[in-house]
Design an enzyme around this catalytic site. Structure first.
Site, PDB file in Angstrom:
ATOM      1  N   SER A 114       0.795  -1.312  -0.061  1.00 30.41           N
ATOM      2  CA  SER A 114       0.068   0.015  -0.103  1.00 30.41           C
ATOM      3  C   SER A 114       1.005   1.132  -0.024  1.00 30.41           C
ATOM      4  CB  SER A 114      -1.058  -0.051   1.350  1.00 30.41           C
ATOM      5  OG  SER A 114      -1.340   1.355   1.576  1.00 30.41           O
ATOM      6  N   TYR A 122      -1.148  -1.128  10.423  1.00 28.72           N
ATOM      7  CA  TYR A 122      -1.801  -1.435   8.841  1.00 28.72           C
ATOM      8  C   TYR A 122      -0.490  -1.076   8.141  1.00 28.72           C
ATOM      9  CZ  TYR A 122      -3.697  -1.201   4.273  1.00 28.72           C
ATOM     10  OH  TYR A 122      -3.769  -1.280   3.229  1.00 28.72           O
TER      11      TYR A 122
HETATM   12  N1  LIG Z   1      -8.564  -0.584  -1.390  1.00 36.21           N
HETATM   13  C1  LIG Z   1      -7.655   0.282  -1.208  1.00 36.21           C
HETATM   14  O1  LIG Z   1      -8.003   1.542  -1.289  1.00 36.21           O
HETATM   15  C2  LIG Z   1      -6.513  -0.238  -1.151  1.00 36.21           C
HETATM   16  C3  LIG Z   1      -5.233   0.848  -0.906  1.00 36.21           C
HETATM   17  C4  LIG Z   1      -4.038   0.145  -0.613  1.00 36.21           C
HETATM   18  C5  LIG Z   1      -3.814  -1.241  -0.362  1.00 36.21           C
HETATM   19  N2  LIG Z   1      -4.813  -2.053  -0.370  1.00 36.21           N
HETATM   20  C6  LIG Z   1      -4.647  -3.423  -0.191  1.00 36.21           C
HETATM   21  O2  LIG Z   1      -5.340  -4.181  -1.383  1.00 36.21           O
HETATM   22  C7  LIG Z   1      -5.417  -5.532  -0.985  1.00 36.21           C
HETATM   23  C8  LIG Z   1      -6.984  -5.974  -1.143  1.00 36.21           C
HETATM   24  O3  LIG Z   1      -7.726  -4.808  -0.700  1.00 36.21           O
HETATM   25  P1  LIG Z   1      -9.374  -4.619  -1.257  1.00 36.21           P
HETATM   26  O4  LIG Z   1      -9.498  -3.144  -0.983  1.00 36.21           O
HETATM   27  O5  LIG Z   1      -9.308  -5.228  -2.699  1.00 36.21           O
HETATM   28  O6  LIG Z   1     -10.136  -5.260   0.037  1.00 36.21           O
HETATM   29  P2  LIG Z   1     -11.556  -5.997  -0.177  1.00 36.21           P
HETATM   30  O7  LIG Z   1     -12.471  -5.234  -1.107  1.00 36.21           O
HETATM   31  O8  LIG Z   1     -12.008  -5.513   1.384  1.00 36.21           O
HETATM   32  O9  LIG Z   1     -11.499  -7.343  -0.525  1.00 36.21           O
HETATM   33  C9  LIG Z   1     -10.930  -8.265   0.648  1.00 36.21           C
HETATM   34  C10 LIG Z   1     -10.815  -9.502   0.318  1.00 36.21           C
HETATM   35  O10 LIG Z   1      -9.931 -10.262   1.079  1.00 36.21           O
HETATM   36  C11 LIG Z   1     -10.971 -11.225   1.741  1.00 36.21           C
HETATM   37  N3  LIG Z   1     -10.731 -11.498   3.146  1.00 36.21           N
HETATM   38  C12 LIG Z   1     -10.725 -10.535   4.232  1.00 36.21           C
HETATM   39  N4  LIG Z   1     -10.329 -10.759   5.300  1.00 36.21           N
HETATM   40  C13 LIG Z   1     -10.049 -12.169   5.060  1.00 36.21           C
HETATM   41  C14 LIG Z   1      -9.708 -13.050   5.973  1.00 36.21           C
HETATM   42  N5  LIG Z   1      -9.375 -12.773   7.278  1.00 36.21           N
HETATM   43  N6  LIG Z   1      -9.605 -14.446   5.635  1.00 36.21           N
HETATM   44  C15 LIG Z   1      -9.629 -14.905   4.256  1.00 36.21           C
HETATM   45  N7  LIG Z   1     -10.010 -13.818   3.401  1.00 36.21           N
HETATM   46  C16 LIG Z   1      -9.996 -12.589   3.679  1.00 36.21           C
HETATM   47  C17 LIG Z   1     -12.298 -11.062   1.406  1.00 36.21           C
HETATM   48  O11 LIG Z   1     -13.115 -12.198   1.450  1.00 36.21           O
HETATM   49  P3  LIG Z   1     -14.586 -12.243   2.141  1.00 36.21           P
HETATM   50  O12 LIG Z   1     -15.364 -11.380   1.328  1.00 36.21           O
HETATM   51  O13 LIG Z   1     -15.027 -13.663   2.070  1.00 36.21           O
HETATM   52  O14 LIG Z   1     -14.384 -11.704   3.576  1.00 36.21           O
HETATM   53  C18 LIG Z   1     -12.080 -10.088   0.050  1.00 36.21           C
HETATM   54  O15 LIG Z   1     -12.095 -11.355  -0.915  1.00 36.21           O
HETATM   55  C19 LIG Z   1      -5.299  -5.436   0.467  1.00 36.21           C
HETATM   56  O16 LIG Z   1      -4.092  -6.071   0.813  1.00 36.21           O
HETATM   57  C20 LIG Z   1      -5.190  -4.067   0.891  1.00 36.21           C
HETATM   58  O17 LIG Z   1      -4.318  -3.696   1.913  1.00 36.21           O
HETATM   59  C21 LIG Z   1      -6.275  -1.595  -0.930  1.00 36.21           C
END
Ligand SMILES: NC(=O)c1ccc[n+]([C@@H]2O[C@H](COP(=O)([O-])OP(=O)(O)OC[C@H]3O[C@@H](n4cnc5c(N)ncnc54)[C@H](OP(=O)(O)O)[C@@H]3O)[C@@H](O)[C@H]2O)c1
Length: 317
Positions: free
Chosen positions: A190, A203
């Site tokens: 991130s 985080y």
């Molecule tokens: N979105 C942003 O702005 C952003 C920015 C910087 C970095 N990131 C990074 O990008 C990555 C993806 O983020 P996202 O925004 O796409 O997240 P998201 O939309 O919340 O999706 C999270 C995914 O991870 C799964 N998950 C969450 N907790 C879990 C657990 N304890 N065990 C197994 N599966 C789990 C969820 O599955 P379920 O639905 O089954 O719970 C879902 O498939 C992360 O590493 C995050 O730190 C995101």
């Protein structure tokens, strides 16, 4: 012909600017703009072939990687928490792209035995790509001690999901890639890892781990044909960011992933999406030119305001 001190130091300054330009600015432009934008990916991921394993694959950035890789012909192993969501996503991608899909429902906050279940499901697969995407953040910016007092397990969970999953998945899958003499590992970090991020300290610390781990892992395994890419998104419109509308600074997960795949092979660490690259550059320049305490305080005040708003909302409910 004699030269004045002014001419001498003037020429020296010009030479150092030209040197800096050739050694810093030109490579930066090539790696961040000219290469990925105009020449396309240096590493064609489709050539790696086989199966792609994606953690956190049922939503957001993980689901976008699953779609993008299925579109390139990869069979998929989708790993997430909720079985019904996994079944739905697998059905849709299978219908759209006609690839084989396996699903594994595990909760990455669980103990190390979840990796036995994953290991059993991926045994014997010819795995070419691993996307370590799963990650969790705070519900809202909060002081470290408050987080601990509200839920002592929270800190353990965030580290299990954001750090242990990355190292364990690499340990499970790297041997297959080393045997094949090729493979791509994409670790989702991130921008929080590289800019001040008070009130989200665990985080951002966990994401800084992913950054450093990726760079050193790349050095260890480059000669074995493995490419490691660490992507550092800014805000992307997903459940985690709680942002629904996309704009230039907040792309959709599909837009972000398309940009990130174009960066493969150019650099180990990248924000991967041009507006996020410029955001990082601006904050780093503010750090260097204006001074670090100013940037840190600026971000701290923004996050304090977000915290206040979240607490007010919580009190109303
Ligand atoms: N979105 C942003 O702005 C952003 C920015 C910087 C970095 N990131 C990074 O990008 C990555 C993806 O983020 P996202 O925004 O796409 O997240 P998201 O939309 O919340 O999706 C999270 C995914 O991870 C799964 N998950 C969450 N907790 C879990 C657990 N304890 N065990 C197994 N599966 C789990 C969820 O599955 P379920 O639905 O089954 O719970 C879902 O498939 C992360 O590493 C995050 O730190 C995101």
């Amino acid at each position: 012909m004699t030269i004045t001190a002014f001419q001498f130091f003037g020429s020296l300054a010009l030479v150092s600017v030209a040197y800096k330009f050739a050694h810093t600015v030109l490579p930066w432009l090539y790696v961040n703009i000219i290469g990925p934008k105009f020449l396309g990916p240096k590493l064609d991921i489709s050539r790696v072939g086989g199966w792609a394993v994606i953690t956190g694959a049922t939503d957001g950035i993980g689901k976008a990687y699953a779609n993008a890789l299925a579109k390139r012909g990869f069979n998929l192993v989708l790993i997430s928490r909720s079985l019904t969501k996994l079944e739905d996503v697998a059905k849709k991608i299978g219908e759209d792209h006609k690839v084989d899909i396996k699903i594994v429902d595990v909760d990455f906050t669980g103990g190390v035995d979840i990796y036995d279940k994953i290991k059993a499901r991926i045994e014997g697969l010819d795995i070419g790509v691993l996307v370590n995407n799963v990650g969790v953040s705070y519900p809202y910016p909060e002081y470290f001690l408050e987080c601990y007092q509200q839920d002592p397990k929270f800190l353990q969970n965030i580290i299990s999901v954001n750090i242990h999953s990355v190292t364990h998945m690499c340990a499970l899958i790297l041997p297959v890639m080393v045997n094949r003499k090729k493979g791509v590992i994409i670790n989702v970090s991130s921008t929080a890892a590289v800019i001040p991020n008070p009130l989200l300290s665990v985080y951002s610390g966990s994401k800084a781990f992913v950054d450093k781990f990726s760079v050193d892992l790349q050095t260890e395994y480059r000669s074995k044909g493995i490419t490691v890419q660490c992507v550092q998104p800014g805000f992307v419109a997903t459940n985690m960011s709680k942002i629904k509308r996309t704009d230039l600074m907040t792309p959709s997960p599909d837009t972000y992933v398309a940009a990130a795949l174009n960066f493969l092979g150019y650099t180990t660490k990248t924000a991967a999406y041009l507006p996020h690259i410029f955001l990082q550059l601006t904050l780093n320049l503010m750090n260097d030119v204006i001074c670090e305490p100013f940037t840190t305080n600026f971000v701290f005040n923004q996050l304090l305001n977000m915290r206040k708003r979240a607490l007010r909302k919580q009190q109303k409910q």
